[in-house]
Design a protein around this motif. Sequence first.
Motif, mmCIF file in Angstrom:
data_model
loop_
_atom_site.group_PDB
_atom_site.id
_atom_site.type_symbol
_atom_site.label_atom_id
_atom_site.label_comp_id
_atom_site.label_asym_id
_atom_site.label_seq_id
_atom_site.Cartn_x
_atom_site.Cartn_y
_atom_site.Cartn_z
ATOM 1 N N VAL A 299 0.841 -1.290 -0.110
ATOM 2 C CA VAL A 299 -0.008 -0.104 -0.057
ATOM 3 C C VAL A 299 0.878 1.247 -0.119
ATOM 4 N N ILE A 300 0.524 2.292 -0.844
ATOM 5 C CA ILE A 300 1.190 3.426 -1.026
ATOM 6 C C ILE A 300 0.062 4.453 -0.401
ATOM 7 N N THR A 301 0.224 5.535 0.359
ATOM 8 C CA THR A 301 -0.580 6.315 1.000
ATOM 9 C C THR A 301 -0.249 7.758 0.603
ATOM 10 N N ALA A 302 -0.976 8.605 0.321
ATOM 11 C CA ALA A 302 -0.681 9.972 0.167
ATOM 12 C C ALA A 302 -1.983 10.828 0.830
ATOM 13 N N GLY A 303 -1.468 12.042 1.313
ATOM 14 C CA GLY A 303 -2.266 13.019 2.022
ATOM 15 C C GLY A 303 -1.893 13.748 3.102
ATOM 16 N N ASN A 304 -1.337 14.878 3.015
ATOM 17 C CA ASN A 304 -0.905 15.789 4.148
ATOM 18 C C ASN A 304 0.358 15.026 4.915
ATOM 19 N N LEU A 305 1.325 14.634 4.204
ATOM 20 C CA LEU A 305 2.534 13.844 4.919
ATOM 21 C C LEU A 305 3.717 14.497 4.667
ATOM 22 N N ALA A 306 3.642 15.919 4.513
ATOM 23 C CA ALA A 306 4.774 16.748 4.402
ATOM 24 C C ALA A 306 5.806 16.415 5.573
ATOM 25 N N ASP A 307 5.220 16.168 6.875
ATOM 26 C CA ASP A 307 6.338 15.870 8.031
ATOM 27 C C ASP A 307 6.721 14.279 7.924
ATOM 28 N N PRO A 308 8.173 14.369 7.930
ATOM 29 C CA PRO A 308 8.562 12.841 7.653
ATOM 30 C C PRO A 308 8.375 12.042 8.981
ATOM 31 N N ASP A 309 8.441 12.640 9.999
ATOM 32 C CA ASP A 309 8.006 11.881 11.237
ATOM 33 C C ASP A 309 6.527 11.199 11.260
ATOM 34 N N LYS A 310 5.750 12.027 10.766
ATOM 35 C CA LYS A 310 4.399 11.640 10.622
ATOM 36 C C LYS A 310 4.214 10.438 9.512
ATOM 37 N N ALA A 311 5.059 10.893 8.177
ATOM 38 C CA ALA A 311 4.817 9.721 7.243
ATOM 39 C C ALA A 311 5.716 8.448 7.806
ATOM 40 N N ALA A 312 6.736 8.549 8.417
ATOM 41 C CA ALA A 312 7.228 7.293 8.843
ATOM 42 C C ALA A 312 6.436 6.399 10.000
ATOM 43 N N GLY A 313 5.609 7.417 10.676
ATOM 44 C CA GLY A 313 4.736 6.658 11.630
ATOM 45 C C GLY A 313 3.920 5.697 10.984
ATOM 46 N N LEU A 314 3.277 6.118 9.919
ATOM 47 C CA LEU A 314 2.417 5.177 9.258
ATOM 48 C C LEU A 314 3.172 3.758 8.829
ATOM 49 N N ILE A 315 4.303 3.781 8.105
ATOM 50 C CA ILE A 315 5.000 2.938 7.890
ATOM 51 C C ILE A 315 5.356 2.100 9.163
ATOM 52 N N ASP A 316 5.873 2.594 10.189
ATOM 53 C CA ASP A 316 6.279 1.975 11.338
ATOM 54 C C ASP A 316 5.171 1.138 12.082
ATOM 55 N N ARG A 317 3.877 1.603 12.010
ATOM 56 C CA ARG A 317 2.723 1.107 12.437
ATOM 57 C C ARG A 317 1.858 0.009 11.506
ATOM 58 N N GLY A 318 2.750 0.062 10.407
ATOM 59 C CA GLY A 318 2.163 -1.079 9.556
ATOM 60 C C GLY A 318 1.064 -0.914 8.831
ATOM 61 N N GLU A 319 0.552 0.678 8.660
ATOM 62 C CA GLU A 319 -0.473 0.932 8.073
ATOM 63 C C GLU A 319 -0.209 1.244 6.522
ATOM 64 N N CYS A 320 0.969 0.992 6.119
ATOM 65 C CA CYS A 320 1.032 1.403 4.549
ATOM 66 C C CYS A 320 2.709 0.895 4.398
ATOM 67 N N ASP A 321 2.979 0.663 3.064
ATOM 68 C CA ASP A 321 4.260 0.271 2.998
ATOM 69 C C ASP A 321 5.357 1.586 2.552
ATOM 70 N N TYR A 322 4.366 2.357 1.444
ATOM 71 C CA TYR A 322 5.265 3.659 0.975
ATOM 72 C C TYR A 322 4.394 4.802 1.123
ATOM 73 N N VAL A 323 5.104 5.842 1.333
ATOM 74 C CA VAL A 323 4.250 7.148 1.123
ATOM 75 C C VAL A 323 4.565 8.112 0.232
ATOM 76 N N ALA A 324 3.274 8.715 -0.414
ATOM 77 C CA ALA A 324 3.616 9.563 -1.465
ATOM 78 C C ALA A 324 3.456 10.811 -1.095
ATOM 79 N N VAL A 325 3.963 12.154 -1.520
ATOM 80 C CA VAL A 325 3.934 13.444 -1.253
ATOM 81 C C VAL A 325 3.723 14.207 -2.619
ATOM 82 N N ALA A 326 2.839 15.173 -2.549
ATOM 83 C CA ALA A 326 2.691 16.244 -3.659
ATOM 84 C C ALA A 326 3.023 17.444 -3.156
ATOM 85 N N ARG A 327 2.497 18.289 -2.324
ATOM 86 C CA ARG A 327 2.644 19.499 -2.175
ATOM 87 C C ARG A 327 3.985 19.732 -1.435
ATOM 88 N N ALA A 328 4.494 18.818 -0.758
ATOM 89 C CA ALA A 328 5.646 18.803 -0.086
ATOM 90 C C ALA A 328 6.878 18.708 -1.134
#
Length: 373
Positions: A299-328
């Motif tokens: 799973v890739i997820t996107a949405g308001n993930l400019a903060d790398p700690d926030k993005a990494a947290g999703l991966i750490d918790r097993g909610e996704c495998d990759y993050v995608a950023v747009a505005r950031a």
Amino acid sequence: MDKFDNNLFKQGNISNHIFKNRYMVAPMTRVSSESDGTPNERVHQYYVRYARGGFSAVITEGTYPDTAYSQGYENQAGIATEKHRDAWKPIVEDIKSNGSKAIVQLMHAGAQSQGSYYNEETIAPSPYDPNAEKVGAYGGEGKFQQAREMTQTDIDEAKRGFVQASIYAAEAGFDGIELHGANGYLLDQFLSEGINKRTDKYGGSVEKRLTFLLEIIKEVREAIGDDMVLGIRISQIKVVNPNHKWSGGEKEAETIFGILGRSEVDYIHISDDDAAEPGFGEGTMTMAAAAKAFGSVPVITAGNLADPDKAAGLIDRGECDYVAVARAALANPDAPNRIQKGMPLDEFNPDEIMSPKAYVKDTELSRDMIPNE
């Protein structure tokens, strides 16, 4: 910011492709190609800066797959002709030579088309008026028109377009294809009970509303084989209704992600307003977590993930495998390189969305566009 070293920068794989980190560029509408959809040098420079900046994958803007009804915006990039294909080749080569995977997103706008080089008429699963203003940032003005209901011939033509565009993508050297089934475009229109009122095999239950998507997935996979990555982007939100939610909540998500996960896709890409917030109401899972739980594919997820700690947290918790950023990514084309070096990130300035900083209108990169190596 301290030097950043955690799961966000660990190697991963989707199917038989290895990604050097878990940080991707999300697809963003870029109205910067030629009027006939041919990507040009400013499109080339726009994409290659992300590869130089350390992203593991660059997912293109929604790229239209046929010359009938699929185009959504004037100056949108296409991959519907041999001319389009050939113009993408050096862009793809440059992305890959700089260490990133190149994935093309195929998008049929359906009723949300607001400008086309080829056709003034719009189509949808059922007669549909989006009842909204066109997107001014992308050249739209006034209300969307009412789209006519697609015939079986239209449906077959649209499927052929996705297949042919996928073949062109393979010939252009892309590593993968992402089908745009989100944000209210055609595939999402078939999935949406409020838009799809058909009474044939393509309408009715959520399982039937997935039929068109599944047919395209199957036919594209047959056309490209197993070497290329194949994914699908899914959302509840729509361009004309950012607050839309699936009426069935988590139960509907279980059905949708379960069926998609059992199809020929290699990954599911979630688009949400905030990827870390409950997706179906207070106390529910995030959209990404639901896709991960029910889909059984990366799973890739996107949405308001400019903060790398926030993005990494999703991966750490097993909610996704990759993050995608747009505005950031617009603000920081070299975000992965900066984060790993402990450098601060620039804030996104919405006033710059149509500026050379976002679009690279000139044929040469200006000094402030060059990523830190």
